[in-house]
Structure formats: structure tokens, C-alpha cells
Design a protein around this motif. Structure first.
Motif, short mmCIF file in Angstrom:
data_model
loop_
_atom_site.label_atom_id
_atom_site.label_comp_id
_atom_site.label_asym_id
_atom_site.label_seq_id
_atom_site.Cartn_x
_atom_site.Cartn_y
_atom_site.Cartn_z
N UNK A 80 0.85 -1.19 0.00
CA UNK A 80 0.00 0.00 0.00
C UNK A 80 0.89 1.24 0.00
N UNK A 81 0.66 2.13 -0.97
CA UNK A 81 1.36 3.41 -1.03
C UNK A 81 0.50 4.44 -0.33
N UNK A 82 0.93 4.89 0.83
CA UNK A 82 0.11 5.72 1.71
C UNK A 82 0.75 7.11 1.81
N UNK A 83 -0.03 8.14 1.49
CA UNK A 83 0.47 9.51 1.51
C UNK A 83 -0.35 10.34 2.50
N UNK A 84 0.32 10.83 3.51
CA UNK A 84 -0.33 11.64 4.55
C UNK A 84 -1.57 10.96 5.11
N UNK A 85 -1.43 9.66 5.35
CA UNK A 85 -2.49 8.89 6.00
C UNK A 85 -3.55 8.33 5.08
N UNK A 86 -3.46 8.61 3.77
CA UNK A 86 -4.47 8.12 2.83
C UNK A 86 -3.81 7.19 1.81
N UNK A 87 -4.40 6.02 1.61
CA UNK A 87 -3.86 5.07 0.64
C UNK A 87 -4.16 5.53 -0.76
N UNK A 88 -3.10 5.70 -1.56
CA UNK A 88 -3.24 6.15 -2.94
C UNK A 88 -3.32 4.97 -3.90
N UNK A 89 -2.65 3.88 -3.57
CA UNK A 89 -2.62 2.71 -4.45
C UNK A 89 -2.22 1.49 -3.64
N UNK A 90 -2.67 0.34 -4.09
CA UNK A 90 -2.20 -0.94 -3.56
C UNK A 90 -1.72 -1.75 -4.74
N UNK A 91 -0.44 -2.10 -4.74
CA UNK A 91 0.17 -2.82 -5.85
C UNK A 91 0.72 -4.15 -5.36
N UNK A 92 0.60 -5.18 -6.17
CA UNK A 92 1.26 -6.44 -5.88
C UNK A 92 2.70 -6.32 -6.37
N UNK A 93 3.66 -6.56 -5.47
CA UNK A 93 5.07 -6.32 -5.82
C UNK A 93 5.97 -7.30 -5.10
N UNK A 94 7.19 -7.44 -5.60
CA UNK A 94 8.21 -8.19 -4.90
C UNK A 94 8.65 -7.40 -3.67
N UNK A 95 8.75 -8.04 -2.50
CA UNK A 95 9.08 -7.30 -1.28
C UNK A 95 10.58 -7.05 -1.13
N UNK A 96 11.16 -6.40 -2.13
CA UNK A 96 12.58 -6.01 -2.08
C UNK A 96 12.69 -4.61 -2.66
#
Length: 273
Positions: A34-50
Motif C-alpha cells: 500500500x502506497x500511503x500519503x499523509x495517511x491516505x492510501x493512494x494505491x495498492x500494488x502487488x510487488x516483490x518485497x525487495x
């Protein structure tokens, strides 16, 4: 720094013409980020955790959420049982701009446009890239082979993409990997920003096809040349022409095709007025 492993071991059975045998393979992991900016989620992406700090910053830059790393007041990676949050605290000016331009996304690994709320966003206008970069034909012809030497995760799993960066006279020297090609490019762009490297003085090298989203990301990052091992789409070629980006595709076996702005790849001596 995130502690999750980028790979997982799995057992199974392999059926081949000569028979069946038990196997044990290393597979790439993917997690919701989850890409969270100032407390609000802007996007949730499936990604490699590195390299998630690189991914998060690259995403913020290529989505226009920030235009410079200095606009991030604070950043942290927070792990949860169900996934990972990349939390940004933006300076006031960028926070207000983001608030006026909300864009919610849920992005599978193969999709860079899922969740956008209008067709105009899919074909968004991008800045025109200007650069005096010149690369030799031989440098571009060797680019994907050079990238291959940086693909440690792919060597382990045979299931990830990579994005690398090269400059004139210097082969690929930085690369990032991910299960998604868009994520790999975001990670590379974030890494360039973290290292303070000038993206306008090099080329991005990809292990994938060239889709319009990759051209959009390069334009927003200021990368003037995009090289890939596979084919471009028609939309990618059109946008590259418009954005001033040199597109080199089918870069393998010592050759490649150029589809836009070929002046940046040449063995000719520059003309002196």
C-alpha cells in the motif's frame, strides 16, 4: 527496511516425457504494498518485497505525486500480517496538490493502469524529454545482455522482470527486479533519485515488451532512451514520438530496432558548427 524474503521455496512434482519426479523450486514472492500519503492510501500494488523504498519513491515520482525527493518530509515501511505499507509524509504544498487530485488504484502485477477513473488518465499527456545523450550502436546492442548479469532474482526463480540503467561509455550499472515490469521500472527510477543520479543522462533497459505505461514513466522521470528485449505497442511508439523519447526494441542477439528519435543512437561523429 522491510524484512520479508523476496523468494519462497515450494515442493511439487514435474511431469516430463521421460517420467515424473519430485521437485523443489525457488519461487518469487509477491505481496500487497500500500502506497500511503499523509495517511491516505493512494494505491495498492502487488510487488516483490525487495527495494521497497526505491519502489515507493519511484511510484511517487512517476505518478506525479512528488516532483522531487525533497518534497517528502518523512518515510517509513510498516509491515502487517496481510501486507506492507509504504508511508509518506509530504510537505504541505504536495499534500494539498494530491488532495485535489485523488486517484485510487488496485494494481495487479501486469497492469499499470488498473483503477484509473477516466480514459483521459490512461492517455495522459507527459512532459517532452530533452537530453544531449548519445549512445553508440554497439552499446545498445549489448544492453540487454549486460542487464542479464544483474538479474539475481530471475536466476533464482525464472519469473521476474528487471529494469536497468546505462550511460554513454558505461554499461548497465544499476538494476532493480520485480514480478511486475512497471514495478521494476518504478524501483529503478526511485533508486536513481535516492542516489542523486541524473536520469536524463542515461537509458532505461527492460526485460519486457514496451507498453505505453513504461514510456509515460520514463517521460515523467526524464529518461530519454528506452531499450527493451521485446516489441513495443503502437501506442508506446506514438507516445515516444510525442514525448521525445528514443525507443529501441527487439534488443537481443547483438541487434535492435529503433522506432522513434534515432538521432541519440549512432556511431557517427557529431557535427561541429
Amino acid at each position: 527496511m522491510n524484512a520479508r524474503a523476496a523468494t519462497v521455496s515450494a515442493s511439487g512434482r514435474s511431469h516430463q516425457s521421460e517420467g515424473t519426479l519430485a521437485i523443489h523450486r525457488t519461487l518469487p514472492e509477491e505481496v500487497p504494498v500500500a502506497l500511503v500519503f499523509n495517511g491516505t492510501t493512494q494505491a495498492v500494488m502487488m510487488a516483490s518485497p525487495a527495494d521497497l523504498a526505491d519502489f515507493a519513491l519511484g511510484f511517487a515520482l512517476t505518478e506525479g505525486i512528488v516532483t522531487d525527493p525533497s518534497q517528502v518530509d518523512d518515510f517509513e515501511i510498516v509491515e502487517h500480517a496481510q501486507g506492507i505499507e509504504a508511508r509518506f509524509l509530504l510537505e504541505d504544498g504536495r499534500a494539498k496538490a494530491l488532495s485535489a487530485r485523488r486517484r485510487f488504484m488496485a494494481g495487479p502485477v501486469g497492469c499499470g493502469l488498473c483503477g484509473i477513473d477516466s480514459l483521459d488518465q490512461a492517455l495522459r499527456r507527459v512532459p517532452r524529454v530533452t537530453s544531449d545523450l548519445r549512445l553508440k550502436v554497439a552499446e545498445v546492442a549489448r544492453a540487454t545482455d549486460a542487464l542479464r548479469r544483474h538479474q539475481r532474482l530471475h536466476d533464482m526463480t525464472r519469473a521476474t522482470h528487471a529494469a536497468g540503467f546505462m550511460t554513454s561509455g558505461r554499461s548497465v550499472f544499476m538494476a532493480r527486479e520485480d514480478v511486475g515490469r512497471h514495478n521494476a521500472l518504478d524501483k529503478l527510477i526511485g533508486a536513481l533519485a535516492h542516489e542523486g543520479l541524473d536520469a536524463s543522462q542515461g537509458a532505461a533497459v527492460m526485460t519486457s515488451r514496451l507498453s505505453i505505461e513504461l514510456v509515460q514513466k520514463c517521460a515523467l522521470a526524464g529518461i530519454p532512451v528506452l531499450v527493451a528485449v521485446s516489441a513495443p505497442t503502437g501506442a508506446a511508439v506514438r507516445l515516444a514520438q510525442e514525448a521525445g523519447i528514443t525507443l529501441a526494441a527487439f534488443a537481443r542477439s547483438g541487434g535492435f530496432d529503433i522506432y522513434s528519435h534515432p538521432h541519440r543512437i549512432t556511431d557517427e561523429a557529431p557535427h561541429v558548427a
